[in-house]
Design an enzyme around this catalytic site. Structure first.
Site, PDB file in Angstrom:
ATOM      1  N   ASN A 127       0.833  -1.241   0.094  1.00  0.00           N
ATOM      2  CA  ASN A 127       0.094  -0.050   0.112  1.00  0.00           C
ATOM      3  C   ASN A 127       0.624   1.231   0.047  1.00  0.00           C
ATOM      4  O   ASN A 127       0.593   2.256  -0.747  1.00  0.00           O
ATOM      5  CB  ASN A 127      -0.887   0.073   1.150  1.00  0.00           C
ATOM      6  CG  ASN A 127      -1.731   1.259   1.388  1.00  0.00           C
ATOM      7  OD1 ASN A 127      -2.641   1.560   0.509  1.00  0.00           O
ATOM      8  ND2 ASN A 127      -1.437   1.923   2.540  1.00  0.00           N
ATOM      9  N   ASP A 198       1.795   6.602   0.192  1.00  0.00           N
ATOM     10  CA  ASP A 198       0.755   5.710  -0.549  1.00  0.00           C
ATOM     11  C   ASP A 198       1.444   5.423  -1.859  1.00  0.00           C
ATOM     12  O   ASP A 198       1.628   6.488  -2.525  1.00  0.00           O
ATOM     13  CB  ASP A 198      -0.625   5.837  -0.344  1.00  0.00           C
ATOM     14  CG  ASP A 198      -1.188   5.476   0.933  1.00  0.00           C
ATOM     15  OD1 ASP A 198      -0.759   5.648   2.177  1.00  0.00           O
ATOM     16  OD2 ASP A 198      -2.341   4.934   0.795  1.00  0.00           O
ATOM     17  N   ASP A 229      -0.683  -6.798   3.804  1.00  0.00           N
ATOM     18  CA  ASP A 229      -1.260  -5.731   4.607  1.00  0.00           C
ATOM     19  C   ASP A 229      -1.942  -4.627   4.102  1.00  0.00           C
ATOM     20  O   ASP A 229      -2.011  -4.259   2.831  1.00  0.00           O
ATOM     21  CB  ASP A 229       0.176  -5.009   4.977  1.00  0.00           C
ATOM     22  CG  ASP A 229       0.298  -4.001   6.008  1.00  0.00           C
ATOM     23  OD1 ASP A 229      -0.019  -4.330   7.249  1.00  0.00           O
ATOM     24  OD2 ASP A 229       0.473  -2.744   5.747  1.00  0.00           O
ATOM     25  N   HIS A 233      -6.758  -0.361   1.623  1.00  0.00           N
ATOM     26  CA  HIS A 233      -6.276   0.886   1.452  1.00  0.00           C
ATOM     27  C   HIS A 233      -5.544   1.166   0.112  1.00  0.00           C
ATOM     28  O   HIS A 233      -5.225   2.246  -0.316  1.00  0.00           O
ATOM     29  CB  HIS A 233      -5.491   1.549   2.472  1.00  0.00           C
ATOM     30  CG  HIS A 233      -6.207   1.152   3.873  1.00  0.00           C
ATOM     31  ND1 HIS A 233      -7.427   2.055   4.202  1.00  0.00           N
ATOM     32  CD2 HIS A 233      -5.817   0.498   5.079  1.00  0.00           C
ATOM     33  CE1 HIS A 233      -7.539   1.850   5.245  1.00  0.00           C
ATOM     34  NE2 HIS A 233      -7.086   0.951   5.746  1.00  0.00           N
ATOM     35  N   GLU A 266      -5.379  -8.851   5.026  1.00  0.00           N
ATOM     36  CA  GLU A 266      -5.844  -7.966   6.228  1.00  0.00           C
ATOM     37  C   GLU A 266      -6.696  -7.151   5.611  1.00  0.00           C
ATOM     38  O   GLU A 266      -6.383  -5.753   5.085  1.00  0.00           O
ATOM     39  CB  GLU A 266      -4.433  -7.177   6.775  1.00  0.00           C
ATOM     40  CG  GLU A 266      -4.920  -6.458   8.090  1.00  0.00           C
ATOM     41  CD  GLU A 266      -4.112  -5.559   8.488  1.00  0.00           C
ATOM     42  OE1 GLU A 266      -3.873  -5.098   9.622  1.00  0.00           O
ATOM     43  OE2 GLU A 266      -3.312  -4.855   7.538  1.00  0.00           O
TER      44      GLU A 266
END
Ligand SMILES: [Ca+2]
Length: 516
Positions: A127, A198, A229, A233, A266
């Site tokens: 991410n 990001d 992970d 996002h 996740e």
């Protein structure tokens, strides 16, 4: 007399049958669908060269221990170069952190794990990168740079109203999403904090880089899969469909490289948000399960967890039947489970018995098996493993002084081995039960027809060759209940459980498993 004799012969025959069944089942490995995965923070696990930091060679030395505990797989928290102790801000995606050893050390660890039939999954953080990553250093050097689009940039005046508008989420208490690099009018996007810019997944170059990183670890290094992970996002919160699509694309690319690649995601949220990720991420952590396990034990309400878990599984089933429910007792982001259960040893042992007798692919967090303690901040839930009494412990990491998992508060592994009632021996026994009873690992989950008090969680697990009744009483007062018909053969009971004439006496925090 004759009748009794025949009966005992039959019993002997049955015993032999069940022993050979157990032996046959012990050879099976239910990973990935239902195997047990052990999460390791290398930094704190086992230090082989005495520099105070855990390392790959230290883990390699402990593979027999991980096997003995009953784990089928290891998930390593980030192992790539990074400036922070936790390494969730990567600066090089195709290398290992020198504190942990060399790539040759890691490959040896992989070989040794595979020899023991232990799979290895590594944390993959795509991410965001660390600000020290060469991509970000180039990107922030100016608008004309070739790496500018690797990250998300905005002119200060266009985002003025958003500068401090991010809301706190379950996985981040950061409220500022745009950050000033101190080099002009453009701000960069960093969901978690300014140190983690990001990546821009609208950029085809970034997506190509990610595939190339996946290929490197699967083909050149030889890991079995990734723990993804911060999976929700990848694109901002208002683009969930793009997120779902990205992970489907990622899965397709990774399966083209390694058809049996294992991907666990996740997505730190409720089941309604989590489930749409299943087509891209076939295994997802079940946060609902984790929180409800703790709530059920603390409220002494077993039915709460049964209903929640049925709900989640039915909901997932509505999206796809091909999913892996990654249940977990704790992880590196949660307070240590023993703290969450108010340091009640009976509840703690029961939590594992519940986890290991329900469906799913359970994850354990290193140190749980010796009852390690810890509360936030995060460093303190990631303290060094206690292999032996401090003066004799040649492998204990010392990079951080423990605040909770001290020798005074936690009995080291070597000492727990000698105590049949220790956490370690409980973990080993209960994990072993799951590994040797197919119904516990891969059986269906069915309710019983009896109505029990709320403290009692009773269910049947059924596989092709086995049907087991599992009962947990989460209350602190003993009680008596009737046993569903047909179940009479004890497979596992905690102390003080009594069976008599179809009735069961259940003391505080008791569990039992009955076969037919
Ligand atoms: Ca070391």
């Amino acid at each position: 007399m004759k009748k009794q004799f025949e009966f005992s012969l039959l019993a002997l025959l049955l015993l032999q049958l069940s022993v050979s069944q157990v032996e046959a089942q012990q050879a099976k490995n239910y990973w990935p669908k239902a195997g047990v995965t052990y999460e390791i923070f290398v930094q704190s696990f086992s230090d082989s060269n005495g520099d105070g930091i855990g390392d790959f060679n230290g883990v390699t030395e402990k593979l027999d221990y991980i096997k003995e505990l009953g784990a089928n797989a290891i998930w390593f928290m980030p192992i790539m170069p990074s400036p922070t102790y936790h390494k969730y801000d990567v600066t090089d995606y195709k290398a290992v952190h020198p504190d942990y050893g060399t790539m040759a050390d890691f490959k040896r660890l992989l070989d040794e794990a595979h020899k023991r039939d232990i799979k290895v999954v590594i944390d993959m953080i795509i991410n965001h990168t660390g600000t020290d990553h060469p991509w970000f250093q180039a990107s922030k050097s100016g608008r004309e740079n070739a790496f500018r689009d690797y990250y998300v940039w905005a002119q200060k005046d266009t985002i003025a109203s958003y500068l401090n508008k991010k809301t706190v989420t379950l996985d981040s208490d950061n409220i500022r999403q745009w950050h000033d690099p101190g080099q002009g009018q453009d701000y960069y996007y960093g969901f978690f904090w300014g140190g983690m810019p990001d990546l821009n997944f609208d950029s085809p170059e970034v997506r190509k880089e990610i595939v190339s990183i996946g290929r490197f670890w699967l083909e050149e290094v030889g890991v079995d899969g990734f723990r993804l992970d911060a999976a929700k996002h990848i694109f901002p919160d208002d683009r969930p469909l793009d997120n779902h699509a990205f992970w489907k694309e990622f899965r397709r690319e990774m399966e083209a490289i390694k058809p049996d690649v294992y991907l666990v995601g996740e997505v730190y949220d409720r089941k309604e948000i989590v489930a749409p990720y299943l087509p891209g991420l076939p295994a997802l952590f079940n946060f609902d399960f984790h929180y409800t396990l703790i709530e059920a034990l603390n409220k002494e309400n077993g039915q709460l967890l049964y209903k929640k878990q049925k709900d989640v599984l039915d909901f997932y089933q509505g999206i796809t039947s091909d999913f892996i429910d990654a249940t977990f007792s704790s992880n590196h982001d949660q307070p240590r489970l023993l703290n969450d259960l108010k340091q009640d040893p009976a509840k703690y042992k029961q939590a594992l018995a519940i986890l290991m007798t329900l469906p799913g692919a359970p994850y354990l967090y290193y140190g749980e098996e010796i009852g390690m303690l810890g509360l936030k901040p995060d460093e303190q839930i990631r303290e060094p493993f206690l292999w032996d009494a401090k003066e004799k412990d040649t492998r204990r990491a010392t990079w951080i002084a423990p605040k909770y998992s001290t020798d005074a508060a936690v009995t080291p592994l070597a000492l727990q081995r000698m105590d049949p009632n220790s956490y370690f021996n409980h973990y080993k026994k209960v994990i072993g039960l799951r590994q040797s009873n197919s119904a516990l690992a891969i059986g269906s989950l069915e309710s019983v027809s009896q109505t029990y008090p709320n403290s009692v969680m009773a269910y049947v697990r059924r596989s092709a060759d086995q049907e087991l009744l599992v009962v947990h009483h989460l209350g602190k007062n003993g009680l008596e209940i009737s046993i569903p018909a047909g179940f009479s053969k004890p497979i596992y009971t905690t102390d003080g459980v009594k069976m008599n004439n179809g009735m069961l006496y259940l003391p505080a925090n008791s569990s039992l498993i009955l076969g037919k």
